[in-house]
Design a protein around this motif. Structure first.
Motif, mmCIF file in Angstrom:
data_model
loop_
_atom_site.group_PDB
_atom_site.id
_atom_site.type_symbol
_atom_site.label_atom_id
_atom_site.label_comp_id
_atom_site.label_asym_id
_atom_site.label_seq_id
_atom_site.Cartn_x
_atom_site.Cartn_y
_atom_site.Cartn_z
ATOM 1 N N SER A 71 9.641 5.554 18.121
ATOM 2 C CA SER A 71 8.374 5.121 17.545
ATOM 3 C C SER A 71 7.539 4.580 18.682
ATOM 4 O O SER A 71 8.057 4.286 19.745
ATOM 5 C CB SER A 71 8.638 4.020 16.522
ATOM 6 N N ALA A 73 5.954 1.774 18.914
ATOM 7 C CA ALA A 73 5.676 0.329 18.880
ATOM 8 C C ALA A 73 6.196 -0.429 20.106
ATOM 9 O O ALA A 73 5.880 -1.590 20.294
ATOM 10 C CB ALA A 73 6.227 -0.273 17.604
ATOM 11 N N ARG A 76 7.968 -4.621 21.266
ATOM 12 C CA ARG A 76 8.108 -5.461 20.077
ATOM 13 C C ARG A 76 9.270 -4.996 19.200
ATOM 14 O O ARG A 76 10.074 -5.811 18.747
ATOM 15 C CB ARG A 76 6.809 -5.447 19.270
ATOM 16 N N TYR A 296 -5.283 -4.683 18.425
ATOM 17 C CA TYR A 296 -5.774 -4.122 17.160
ATOM 18 C C TYR A 296 -4.708 -4.253 16.064
ATOM 19 O O TYR A 296 -4.991 -4.716 14.956
ATOM 20 C CB TYR A 296 -6.137 -2.646 17.374
ATOM 21 N N ARG A 300 -4.773 -6.348 12.632
ATOM 22 C CA ARG A 300 -4.544 -5.709 11.330
ATOM 23 C C ARG A 300 -3.523 -6.480 10.506
ATOM 24 O O ARG A 300 -3.635 -6.612 9.297
ATOM 25 C CB ARG A 300 -4.027 -4.278 11.529
ATOM 26 N N GLU A 301 -2.502 -6.977 11.222
ATOM 27 C CA GLU A 301 -1.438 -7.707 10.524
ATOM 28 C C GLU A 301 -1.841 -9.132 10.188
ATOM 29 O O GLU A 301 -1.152 -9.802 9.436
ATOM 30 C CB GLU A 301 -0.193 -7.785 11.421
ATOM 31 N N PRO A 439 0.334 -5.959 1.457
ATOM 32 C CA PRO A 439 -0.857 -5.195 1.093
ATOM 33 C C PRO A 439 -1.279 -5.481 -0.337
ATOM 34 O O PRO A 439 -0.432 -5.738 -1.185
ATOM 35 C CB PRO A 439 -0.404 -3.736 1.237
ATOM 36 N N SER A 440 -2.581 -5.461 -0.578
ATOM 37 C CA SER A 440 -3.028 -5.734 -1.943
ATOM 38 C C SER A 440 -2.842 -4.491 -2.806
ATOM 39 O O SER A 440 -2.735 -3.394 -2.306
ATOM 40 C CB SER A 440 -4.490 -6.130 -1.921
ATOM 41 N N LYS B 89 1.522 0.854 -1.783
ATOM 42 C CA LYS B 89 2.447 -0.254 -2.040
ATOM 43 C C LYS B 89 3.056 -0.795 -0.740
ATOM 44 O O LYS B 89 3.698 -1.834 -0.734
ATOM 45 C CB LYS B 89 3.572 0.211 -2.967
ATOM 46 N N GLU B 90 2.926 -0.040 0.326
ATOM 47 C CA GLU B 90 3.448 -0.487 1.628
ATOM 48 C C GLU B 90 2.312 -0.390 2.638
ATOM 49 O O GLU B 90 1.480 0.516 2.560
ATOM 50 C CB GLU B 90 4.600 0.417 2.095
ATOM 51 N N ASN B 91 2.316 -1.303 3.609
ATOM 52 C CA ASN B 91 1.265 -1.343 4.616
ATOM 53 C C ASN B 91 1.663 -0.476 5.816
ATOM 54 O O ASN B 91 2.699 -0.711 6.441
ATOM 55 C CB ASN B 91 1.083 -2.806 5.035
ATOM 56 N N ALA B 93 0.477 -0.284 8.817
ATOM 57 C CA ALA B 93 0.596 -1.011 10.092
ATOM 58 C C ALA B 93 1.945 -1.728 10.181
ATOM 59 O O ALA B 93 2.610 -1.713 11.215
ATOM 60 C CB ALA B 93 -0.548 -2.002 10.238
ATOM 61 N N HIS B 94 2.354 -2.353 9.062
ATOM 62 C CA HIS B 94 3.651 -3.049 9.052
ATOM 63 C C HIS B 94 4.804 -2.071 9.253
ATOM 64 O O HIS B 94 5.724 -2.320 10.030
ATOM 65 C CB HIS B 94 3.860 -3.772 7.718
ATOM 66 N N TYR B 96 4.787 0.787 10.642
ATOM 67 C CA TYR B 96 4.771 1.323 11.993
ATOM 68 C C TYR B 96 5.350 0.293 12.972
ATOM 69 O O TYR B 96 6.213 0.605 13.793
ATOM 70 C CB TYR B 96 3.323 1.691 12.354
ATOM 71 N N MET B 97 4.879 -0.946 12.825
ATOM 72 C CA MET B 97 5.331 -1.999 13.736
ATOM 73 C C MET B 97 6.824 -2.299 13.556
ATOM 74 O O MET B 97 7.502 -2.695 14.492
ATOM 75 C CB MET B 97 4.525 -3.280 13.496
ATOM 76 N N ASP B 114 -4.867 4.918 9.656
ATOM 77 C CA ASP B 114 -4.682 3.519 9.283
ATOM 78 C C ASP B 114 -5.933 2.976 8.588
ATOM 79 O O ASP B 114 -5.845 2.267 7.580
ATOM 80 C CB ASP B 114 -4.362 2.720 10.560
ATOM 81 N N ARG B 118 -6.469 1.436 4.818
ATOM 82 C CA ARG B 118 -7.022 0.094 4.617
ATOM 83 C C ARG B 118 -8.204 0.118 3.652
ATOM 84 O O ARG B 118 -8.324 -0.723 2.783
ATOM 85 C CB ARG B 118 -7.464 -0.455 5.974
ATOM 86 N N TRP B 121 -6.954 0.712 -0.048
ATOM 87 C CA TRP B 121 -6.108 -0.246 -0.776
ATOM 88 C C TRP B 121 -6.322 -1.723 -0.465
ATOM 89 O O TRP B 121 -5.811 -2.557 -1.175
ATOM 90 C CB TRP B 121 -4.626 0.103 -0.543
ATOM 91 N N ASN B 122 -7.027 -2.033 0.625
ATOM 92 C CA ASN B 122 -7.193 -3.465 0.935
ATOM 93 C C ASN B 122 -8.492 -4.011 0.354
ATOM 94 O O ASN B 122 -9.447 -3.311 0.218
ATOM 95 C CB ASN B 122 -7.161 -3.703 2.443
#
Lengths: 440, 122
Positions: A71, A73, A76, A296, A300-301, A439-440, B89-91, B93-94, B96-97, B114, B118, B121-122
């Protein structure tokens, strides 16, 4: 046949990307510091060779981890399981500031090189102008093609190697002390030399094909570091041999001085200056783009202010993250010009780089113990022995570097690290309580 | 427990709903009206994935793909994670990180993907 050629070209590109980021003009300043500490040719050459050997070990640890986590990332994700997410994020964020400090020094060299080439305006203004242009180009989303970057990197390598060989086969312009071997001086110079390889792991964050992560990148990383080591040995020998130390102490452009000492009519110096500009722009492109992506993502987080997650709608670039990076680099640049001291950011960058390699090597060891053999596509031979050894070596070098700078710098660095750590802890706690990490 | 066929069907339905949302959302369309690419959605636990063909911001086609070589942008992960991701239901960015989902492609394409998630859903 065609497939084999395609794979060979791709592997060459991965090698070029790995070599391209460390091949920055500030590496020449790092060589001045190494020359000053080493004191003679034997210590200097040994320090670069040892530095290369231990960085190859670090590259192997990256290789094993990148095969486990295919990946983009990077650090981290490597550090997350063994050290916890908070420490992994804090170290990644600290890494951003280290890269930016190095970028400050790089722009200092670039400003001086551009001033040498043009002869007008002052170096500081050239530095600022170059930085603004680089960030604007990044905001406009201009991407250099992979093939172009590959050609640029190999051209730089060829010019540096040829100039160094030319310097080494012509009579020395300087009375050079060859020895004796001093282990303390060699080790200290080695610790500074870690800076030479800063950013070699960038290739792991590029978002290439999955197959690269499992096979090609783990092989490209150590090979590229080894090749860089050869280039750095030759260049540092040439500079030490042909440029008097008194001149080195008072310059921001030792590479250009080397050209002037070799051929006094400026022709070689101008060629080296142009190569140096290319090296700086290439390193900036890699460093600033890579760090802006991390800023970025953290925006975002919600771990950094959310406006860092805003993108420019025409070119799809994280422009506020890029503007933030520009401001931080300008601050480091102003500090270097104001104090006339580039050594401190280089020492701190080399020191933190060492701690990061130590942490990544520990992570590789942790994964080796926890995962089954079939879960690790690229396994380093004798990793159970080499990874702890790499951790100890780099941790010791990091400590050595922190002890080499003044108490104030050491304190500021350590306090900054703890402030970042507490900030991330607080932010995570806040996000978790407010539920805005979901996430909302 | 869902079988492979059912997982594939659920993922297709999710992607079709995602494509309808993307194509009808004004904010998204304003953002990506000049974006043309192909996105491969590859569930690691299934034998095939889906290729989304995007032209000037509209998802024109969702076709089944049997090779991971397709697509300029790739999103790879477990089928249930990817399904949840495209349901919002899943982010992304999260995921991926955390390394749960792998994304491959140019910097620009990954950021656009991304940003679409956003805006929806945001």
């Amino acid at each position: 046949m065609e497939l084999r050629l395609k794979r060979a070209l791709k592997f060459n590109r991965l090698l070029a990307v790995t070599m391209g980021t460390p091949l920055a003009s500030s590496a020449f300043l790092s060589m001045i510091l190494m020359v000053g500490v080493a004191g003679n040719m034997v210590n200097l050459v040994l320090s670069v060779i040892i530095g290369t050997a231990i960085t190859v070990l670090a590259a192997l640890t990256y290789g094993e981890l990148v095969s486990i986590y295919p990946s983009a990332a990077g650090n981290r994700i490597f550090l997350k399981k063994p050290l916890g997410d908070t420490i992994a994020i804090a170290m990644s964020l600290m890494w951003v500031f280290v890269i930016l400090a190095a970028a400050g020094v790089e722009s200092y060299v670039l400003g001086n090189v551009l001033y040498y080439l043009t002869g007008f305006m002052n170096p500081f203004l050239w530095s600022v102008l170059a930085l603004v242009i680089i960030v604007l180009v990044n905001i406009m989303g201009v991407e250099l093609s992979g093939n172009f970057q590959t050609i640029v990197t190999y051209s730089v390598v060829i010019v540096l190697v040829l100039v160094s060989i030319f310097a080494l086969i012509t009579p020395a312009k300087n009375a050079v002390s060859m020895g004796p071997f001093d282990p303390v001086a060699t080790l200290t110079a080695t610790a500074i030399g870690v800076y030479l390889f800063l950013g070699f792991g960038r290739v792991t964050t590029l978002g290439e094909e999955a197959v690269d992560y499992e096979r090609s990148i783990p092989r490209a990383l150590p090979l590229a570091v080894f090749l860089l080591g050869i280039v750095f040995v030759l260049v540092s020998m040439a500079i030490f041999r042909d440029v008097p130390y008194a001149s080195l102490q008072n310059t921001a452009i030792p590479q250009i001085l080397l050209g002037q000492y070799l051929i006094p009519n400026r022709s070689l110096a101008i060629l080296i200056a142009i190569v140096s500009v290319v090296m700086s722009f290439s390193a900036f492109n890699a460093g600033i783009l890579g760090t802006s992506r991390l800023v970025y993502a953290l925006g975002r987080e919600g771990l950094l202010p959310r406006f860092f997650g805003v993108i420019e709608r025409r070119h799809f670039t994280p422009y506020l993250a890029l503007v933030f990076l520009l401001i931080v680099v300008l601050t480091f640049l102003a500090l270097v010009y104001e104090t006339g001291n580039y050594a401190v950011p280089l020492y701190v960058a080399a020191g933190f780089d060492s701690f990061m390699y130590a942490a990544v090597a520990y992570s590789a060891f942790w994964h080796l113990r926890k995962l089954k053999a079939e879960e690790i596509p690229f396994r380093v031979f004798a990793g159970k022995f080499l990874f702890p050894l790499t951790t100890v070596i780099f941790f010791s070098l990091g400590i050595l570097l922190l002890l080499s700078v003044s108490v104030v710098v050491t304190l500021v660095t350590v306090i900054s690290m703890f402030l970042i750590l507490f900030y991330i802890m607080g932010r995570r706690m806040y996000l978790s309580r407010s539920g805005s990490d979901r996430p909302s | 427990m869902m079988g492979s066929r059912e997982k594939t069907r659920t993922l297709r339905e999710t992607l079709e709903a995602f494509s309808r949302d993307t194509n009808s959302n004004e904010k998204v369309q304003k953002l990506i009206r000049k974006w043309s690419t192909t996105v491969l959605i590859w569930p690691e636990d299934l034998d095939s994935g889906f290729l989304l063909k995007v032209e000037n911001g509209k998802i024109h086609q969702i076709i089944e793909s049997t090779t991971r070589e397709d697509g300029k942008v790739k999103v790879i992960g477990k089928s249930d994670v990817i399904t949840n991701m495209f349901k919002g239901k899943e982010n992304l960015a999260h995921l991926y990180m955390d390394g749960v989902v792998q994304t491959y492609g140019s910097e620009k394409d990954q950021i656009v993907l991304d940003a679409v998630a956003r805006l929806l859903w945001n």
